[in-house]
Scaffold this active site. Structure first.
Site, mmCIF file in Angstrom:
data_model
loop_
_atom_site.group_PDB
_atom_site.id
_atom_site.type_symbol
_atom_site.label_atom_id
_atom_site.label_comp_id
_atom_site.label_asym_id
_atom_site.label_seq_id
_atom_site.Cartn_x
_atom_site.Cartn_y
_atom_site.Cartn_z
ATOM 1 N N GLY A 14 58.246 41.151 49.870
ATOM 2 C CA GLY A 14 59.971 40.937 49.383
ATOM 3 C C GLY A 14 59.989 41.463 48.061
ATOM 4 C CB THR A 16 61.286 46.504 43.759
ATOM 5 O OG1 THR A 16 61.844 45.496 42.672
ATOM 6 C CG2 THR A 16 62.098 47.637 43.545
ATOM 7 C CB ALA A 17 58.158 48.027 47.595
ATOM 8 C CD GLU A 50 61.910 44.320 31.935
ATOM 9 O OE1 GLU A 50 61.718 44.712 31.010
ATOM 10 O OE2 GLU A 50 62.000 42.977 32.224
ATOM 11 C CB ALA A 51 62.506 51.628 32.538
ATOM 12 C CE LYS A 79 64.538 55.056 30.718
ATOM 13 N NZ LYS A 79 63.340 55.299 31.841
ATOM 14 C CD GLU A 344 58.448 60.413 31.201
ATOM 15 O OE1 GLU A 344 59.749 60.204 31.811
ATOM 16 O OE2 GLU A 344 58.419 61.029 30.194
ATOM 17 C CB THR A 346 57.281 57.578 37.995
ATOM 18 O OG1 THR A 346 56.162 56.864 37.298
ATOM 19 C CG2 THR A 346 57.862 58.814 37.179
#
Ligand SMILES: Cc1cc2nc3c(=O)[nH]c(=O)nc-3n(C[C@H](O)[C@H](O)[C@H](O)COP(=O)(O)OP(=O)(O)OC[C@H]3O[C@@H](n4cnc5c(N)ncnc54)[C@H](O)[C@@H]3O)c2cc1C
Length: 504
Positions: A14, A16-17, A50-51, A79, A344, A346
């Site tokens: 549980g 982010t994915a 976070e990005a 961003k 980056e 990703t």
């Protein structure tokens, strides 16, 4: 569709994915599956990440998420790109912007004109001066892009910087609202069907057994199903991407709220700086073969700009991916499928890409090997492209001030990247991909930002006279600057549009 055609999808994890997968499946395939997510609060989530990339906006839109609500809940900022400091050489800096250079409308890409003027003079200034996103970023300005493609204000895109610990809970509310079930508990066993070798059920510490037709492994680095149980081999890319640890430490924000992520090269890796509404995220991503944990921690503590608000935390990882992301009836999404360091931003994009492919190729009860192979092919492409793009950042350098930089500068890179770099060097051409995340402008930003200026250019860029070209370039640069200066300050825009709630 009959009830027997609905698949029971079990999502393990549980973070982010897990919750991105649960939200997407419940929203987009409500008649095809029932979603049951299992997670363990005791184990917790990785809690970084976070990005993001602009693609996340399309994901949120498909889920019907209101942008301002989402940004307020995750304490997000806008961003416009990533600023790279000290990469090509110490003292350099450039922004990889989300958006195009120039007006983005001409038949010949803008960088060909820039390269021509760079070689023939008068000096055109930095490529970033011809990017709306870069100019806005350096001026700390932000507004939403203009939908009119004739306007310079339409030539940029944007993503978010948000609190990674708040994104999964936000999506959990969305997914549970759409009917996803959640069970709390630690999985201690994974049962296989003796005949097919498929996963039949996961068993919790409490003894509860959860069976399903399709299992999505979102268990993070441990890769509980795909790695541990199914033993799908891991392809190790650390010879190209040697950073294998990060030390993270948030601090109070003491400077202006910048609408971009910082990536500052360090002697044995690089340091991120991610401004959120309530704090700044910091971390040093490093190669443990070149610097110790203690040295890395000290270097990070010395570099952060504000008062620390948590102890430094070390995370370990390895660059690479599982050879296949879909095996039998198990699909790995997120860190369980692989990891490419966050240079980056990703990883969340890769989660999104896997979910989109899964939705497009969602199986029937009898899973077709054709669908599985196609899924794996597409995910491989995503990983390979990102891998090459990341390696470019390390390899396109003249830095020779530490063993780490000596290694990455001189290492042999994948043939796919070598050919791409040669093509650009010769005449500024960016090898086209049909699939994969980074478009031409991204490659151009990094090539030129790190000192690879092409020897030639598209001959159509020779058409205007030198004077006409110089005048047009100078006018464009001034216009971009004026437009950016007329935009609101980033923080002021956030305070109006999506201020965070006071208490989390
Ligand atoms: C240093 C670092 C920086 C990063 N920065 C970025 C970034 O800027 N941008 C970006 O896009 N990505 C970034 N990432 C990646 C990003 O953090 C992850 O892609 C994202 O958080 C998804 O993680 P996950 O859900 O796959 O795994 P996790 O968050 O680890 O979740 C795993 C879940 O599985 C559960 N689980 C595990 N084992 C069991 C078990 N036995 N029983 C029950 N449940 C179990 C856990 O409880 C948890 O819920 C970064 C990663 C690292 C390491």
């Amino acid at each position: 569709m009959g009830e027997d055609q609905r698949l029971r999808v079990v999502i393990v994890g549980g973070g982010t994915a897990g919750w991105m997968t649960a939200a997407a499946l419940t929203k987009l395939l409500p008649t095809r599956c029932d979603v049951h997510l299992v997670e363990s609060e005791a184990i917790g989530i990785v809690g970084v990440g976070e990005a993001t990339l602009p693609h996340i906006r399309a994901f949120n839109e498909r889920l019907g998420i209101n942008e301002a609500e989402f940004m307020a809940a995750t304490r997000a900022t806008f961003k416009l790109g990533i600023e790279f400091q000290n990469w090509g050489k110490i003292g350099d800096s450039y922004i990889h912007p989300f958006g195009t250079f120039g007006r983005g409308t001409g038949e010949v890409e803008f960088h060909h004109y820039w390269a021509r003027q760079f070689r023939d003079g008068p000096a055109p200034g930095a490529m970033g001066d011809y990017s709306m996103a870069v100019t806005m970023a350096y001026l700390n300005r932000f507004m939403l892009p203009d939908p009119d493609p004739a306007k310079l204000e339409s030539t940029f895109s944007y993503a978010y910087q948000f609190d990674a610990t708040l994104f999964a809970p936000f999506l959990q509310r969305v997914a549970q609202g759409l009917g996803a079930r959640r069970t709390e508990g630690r999985i201690v066993d994974v049962e296989l069907d003796g005949e097919s070798g498929d996963i039949g059920a996961v068993v919790l510490e409490s003894g509860e057994r959860i069976d399903g037709d399709l299992f999505v492994d979102c268990s993070g680095f441990v890769s509980l199903l795909m790695g541990r149980k199914l033993e799908e081999p891991f392809e190790d890319w650390s010879h190209w991407l040697p950073c294998d640890r990060a030390v993270a430490m948030p601090c109070k924000t003491q400077t202006a709220l910048t609408p971009f992520t910082g990536a500052i090269a360090m002697p044995a890796g690089w340091r991120w700086r991610i401004p959120l509404q309530h704090r700044t995220g910091n971390g040093y991503v490093y190669s443990s073969a070149h610097v110790s944990d203690d040295e890395a921690r000290d270097a990070l503590v010395a570099a952060v700009e504000g008062e620390p608000i948590a102890e430094p935390r070390v995370l370990k990882f390895k660059a690479g991916r599982r050879r296949r992301s879909w095996v039998g009836n198990c699909i790995a999404v997120g860190l369980s499928s692989g990891f490419l360091e966050p240079l980056e931003s990703t990883s969340i994009y890769l989660i999104q890409a896997a979910i989109s492919r899964l939705v497009e190729l969602f199986p029937e009860r009898n899973i077709s090997p054709l669908d599985r192979d196609e899924f794996n092919r597409l995910i491989d492409i995503e990983y390979d492209r990102i891998r090459d793009f990341l390696i470019l950042h390390y390899h396109a350098t003249t830095r020779d001030d530490s063993p780490f930089w000596d290694h990455v500068r001189t290492m042999r890179v994948p043939d796919t990247l070598h050919e791409k770099m040669e093509l650009f060097r010769r005449r500024g051409r960016v090898a086209k991909y049909r699939e994969g995340v980074f478009l031409d402008a991204s490659w151009i930003a990094v090539y030129i930002g790190q000192g690879i200026v092409p020897d030639g250019h598209d001959m159509r860029a020779d058409l205007p006279s030198s004077t006409a070209l110089a005048n047009a370039m100078s006018a464009l640069r001034s216009e971009i600057r004026q437009r950016a200066e007329a935009m609101p300050d980033h923080r002021a825009h956030i305070e109006r549009y999506c201020p965070m709630a006071e208490a989390a």
